[in-house]
Design an enzyme around this catalytic site. Structure first.
Site, short mmCIF file in Angstrom:
data_model
loop_
_atom_site.label_atom_id
_atom_site.label_comp_id
_atom_site.label_asym_id
_atom_site.label_seq_id
_atom_site.Cartn_x
_atom_site.Cartn_y
_atom_site.Cartn_z
N TYR A 1 0.41 -1.11 0.42
CA TYR A 1 -0.29 0.20 -0.13
C TYR A 1 1.13 1.13 -0.13
O TYR A 1 0.41 2.17 -0.86
CB TYR A 1 -1.04 0.06 1.09
CG TYR A 1 -2.38 -0.61 0.62
CD1 TYR A 1 -3.40 -0.39 -0.10
CD2 TYR A 1 -2.13 -2.07 0.97
CE1 TYR A 1 -4.37 -0.55 -0.37
CE2 TYR A 1 -3.12 -3.07 0.41
CZ TYR A 1 -3.99 -2.35 -0.06
OH TYR A 1 -5.16 -3.52 -0.79
N ASN B 1 -14.79 2.84 -22.70
CA ASN B 1 -13.89 1.71 -22.43
C ASN B 1 -13.21 1.46 -23.25
O ASN B 1 -13.52 1.84 -23.96
CB ASN B 1 -14.85 0.93 -21.94
CG ASN B 1 -13.88 -0.68 -21.03
OD1 ASN B 1 -12.00 -0.03 -21.83
ND2 ASN B 1 -14.12 -0.63 -19.34
N HIS C 1 -14.69 2.31 -2.66
CA HIS C 1 -13.76 1.39 -2.21
C HIS C 1 -12.76 1.99 -0.34
O HIS C 1 -11.90 1.61 -0.46
CB HIS C 1 -13.11 0.89 -2.80
CG HIS C 1 -13.76 -0.36 -3.46
ND1 HIS C 1 -14.27 -0.36 -5.25
CD2 HIS C 1 -15.15 -0.70 -3.55
CE1 HIS C 1 -14.96 -1.66 -5.46
NE2 HIS C 1 -15.52 -1.04 -3.99
N ASN D 1 -12.17 4.53 -7.06
CA ASN D 1 -11.02 3.88 -7.13
C ASN D 1 -10.18 4.70 -5.85
O ASN D 1 -10.85 5.26 -5.44
CB ASN D 1 -10.26 4.59 -8.25
CG ASN D 1 -10.57 4.59 -9.55
OD1 ASN D 1 -10.86 3.20 -9.75
ND2 ASN D 1 -10.51 5.59 -10.40
N CYS E 1 -5.11 3.58 21.27
CA CYS E 1 -5.26 2.04 21.79
C CYS E 1 -3.96 1.89 21.68
O CYS E 1 -3.84 0.44 22.13
CB CYS E 1 -6.82 1.67 20.99
SG CYS E 1 -6.61 0.56 19.75
P1 OAD Z 1 -10.24 -3.19 -13.53
O1 OAD Z 1 -8.87 -2.81 -14.04
O2 OAD Z 1 -11.21 -4.11 -13.08
O3 OAD Z 1 -10.71 -2.46 -15.41
C1 OAD Z 1 -10.42 -1.64 -15.49
C2 OAD Z 1 -11.20 -1.10 -16.74
O4 OAD Z 1 -10.93 0.16 -17.57
C3 OAD Z 1 -11.17 -2.14 -17.84
O5 OAD Z 1 -12.27 -2.80 -18.72
C4 OAD Z 1 -10.48 -1.60 -19.12
O6 OAD Z 1 -10.71 -1.48 -20.71
C5 OAD Z 1 -10.35 -0.24 -19.10
N1 OAD Z 1 -9.45 1.38 -19.01
C6 OAD Z 1 -8.07 1.18 -18.81
N2 OAD Z 1 -7.58 2.15 -19.32
C7 OAD Z 1 -8.13 2.86 -19.90
C8 OAD Z 1 -8.51 4.00 -20.45
N3 OAD Z 1 -7.21 4.46 -20.48
N4 OAD Z 1 -9.68 4.98 -20.51
C9 OAD Z 1 -10.95 4.12 -20.44
N5 OAD Z 1 -10.50 3.02 -20.58
C10 OAD Z 1 -9.72 2.47 -19.99
O7 OAD Z 1 -10.44 -2.08 -12.79
P2 OAD Z 1 -12.18 -1.78 -12.05
O8 OAD Z 1 -13.45 -2.27 -12.68
O9 OAD Z 1 -11.80 -0.84 -11.27
O10 OAD Z 1 -11.22 -2.92 -5.65
O11 OAD Z 1 -11.97 -3.10 -10.84
C11 OAD Z 1 -13.20 -2.90 -9.71
C12 OAD Z 1 -12.23 -3.34 -8.79
O12 OAD Z 1 -11.54 -4.35 -8.28
C13 OAD Z 1 -11.48 -2.71 -7.95
O13 OAD Z 1 -12.31 -1.38 -7.07
C14 OAD Z 1 -10.80 -3.48 -7.31
C15 OAD Z 1 -10.39 -4.38 -7.66
O14 OAD Z 1 -9.46 -5.65 -7.55
C16 OAD Z 1 -10.79 -3.97 -4.57
O15 OAD Z 1 -9.87 -3.53 -4.37
C17 OAD Z 1 -12.21 -4.07 -3.50
#
Ligand code: OAD
Length: 259
Positions: free
Chosen positions: A72, A229, A131, A106, A166
């Site tokens: 992190y 996307n 999140h 994010n 704590c």
């Molecule tokens: P992902 O990494 O699963 O998906 C990212 C998406 O962004 C994909 O569909 C790509 O095609 C798209 N992408 C990449 N670059 C781009 C750009 N420049 N413009 C437009 N689209 C683009 O990420 P999330 O869907 O955010 O959760 O993932 C969801 C959750 O899964 C996160 O919040 C995290 C993760 O595990 C936790 O940590 C609880």
């Protein structure tokens, strides 16, 4: 859904947005990709190089808090070195004009950074980070939490941040796999979704629940979903308009006033 390569889609989606009075922008890691923040899935995604169950679960933190903090802290440093892009700026401008609310998955705080840089007062209360935040620390034992941007000393377990109230370990203020989101957060996200005429879904693979249900709720209400996307997702065939392209290029064209 129309063909995503149809050039009239952008104009049609833009028209719908211009007429809408309440817009929800729902974002995922792809929104931050062009700022230099790694996404989770896909060829370059974090979950290709790292195992979620070793780094992003309560069990992982219990087993090896130093390792989890190291990961992190690295992500915090990456994000601190990033800049917002034109997509963040156009969303922030629409937030300041009171037409847009943002629900983001994010944890990088980039939407809030863009909004604060533009107009902290006009944009206040218009971004929800479902999140959590990389820059929040919370106690593993008591309700203590704080914002914190300083580097974390992860050289030894003994030096990890501790609660001033704590003395238990502090942990990153993010939601981990296997954890439930705060009820207040889920309620706000779904209330905003149910109030939206249009939901713009940006850069999310739309697979992690409950966040992934947000655009589905908007569709169930008969309202419009616009997807932005780089690649098709499970939402693409359901969306009213699906556009393939980069967030930094498409969002200003969709949201900024014409002429
Ligand atoms: P992902 O990494 O699963 O998906 C990212 C998406 O962004 C994909 O569909 C790509 O095609 C798209 N992408 C990449 N670059 C781009 C750009 N420049 N413009 C437009 N689209 C683009 O990420 P999330 O869907 O955010 O959760 O993932 C969801 C959750 O899964 C996160 O919040 C995290 C993760 O595990 C936790 O940590 C609880």
């Amino acid at each position: 859904m129309k063909n995503p390569t149809d050039p009239t889609i952008l104009d049609a989606a833009r028209d719908v947005l211009e007429r809408a009075s309440n817009i929800l922008v729902f974002t995922g890691a792809g929104m931050s990709a062009e700022s230099g923040v790694p996404t989770f899935r896909g060829a370059e995604g974090l979950w290709k190089a790292f195992k979620a169950e070793e780094l992003a679960t309560p069990e992982a933190f219990q087993r090896d808090p130093r390792l989890v903090w190291e990961w992190y802290d690295w992500r915090r440093q990456v994000v601190l070195g990033c800049r917002v892009h034109d997509g963040h700026r156009s969303v922030a401008a629409a937030q300041a004009a009171r037409r847009v609310r943002v629900v983001t998955q994010n944890v990088d705080g980039l939407h809030a950074r863009a909004a604060n840089a533009l107009d902290p007062e006009a944009t206040a209360g218009r971004t929800l980070a479902m999140h959590g935040s990389l820059f929040r620390m919370m106690c593993t034992h008591c309700p203590y939490e704080r914002e914190d941007l300083d580097p974390v000393d992860t050289s030894a377990a003994e030096g990890l941040p501790r609660c001033p109230d704590c003395d238990h370990l502090l942990r990153p203020g993010v939601v981990w796999f296997g954890e439930t989101l705060e009820a207040r957060v889920v309620e706000t996200a779904f209330t905003w979704a149910s109030q939206a005429d249009v939901c713009v879904v940006v850069g999310t693979s739309a697979v992690v629940e409950p966040a992934a249900s947000i655009p589905r709720l908007v569709l169930e209400k008969g309202r419009v979903v616009i997807e932005v996307n780089l690649a098709p997702t499970p939402l693409t065939s359901l969306a009213t308009y699906a556009m393939q392209g980069r967030a930094s290029g498409l969002l200003p064209r969709l949201l900024e006033p014409s002429g």
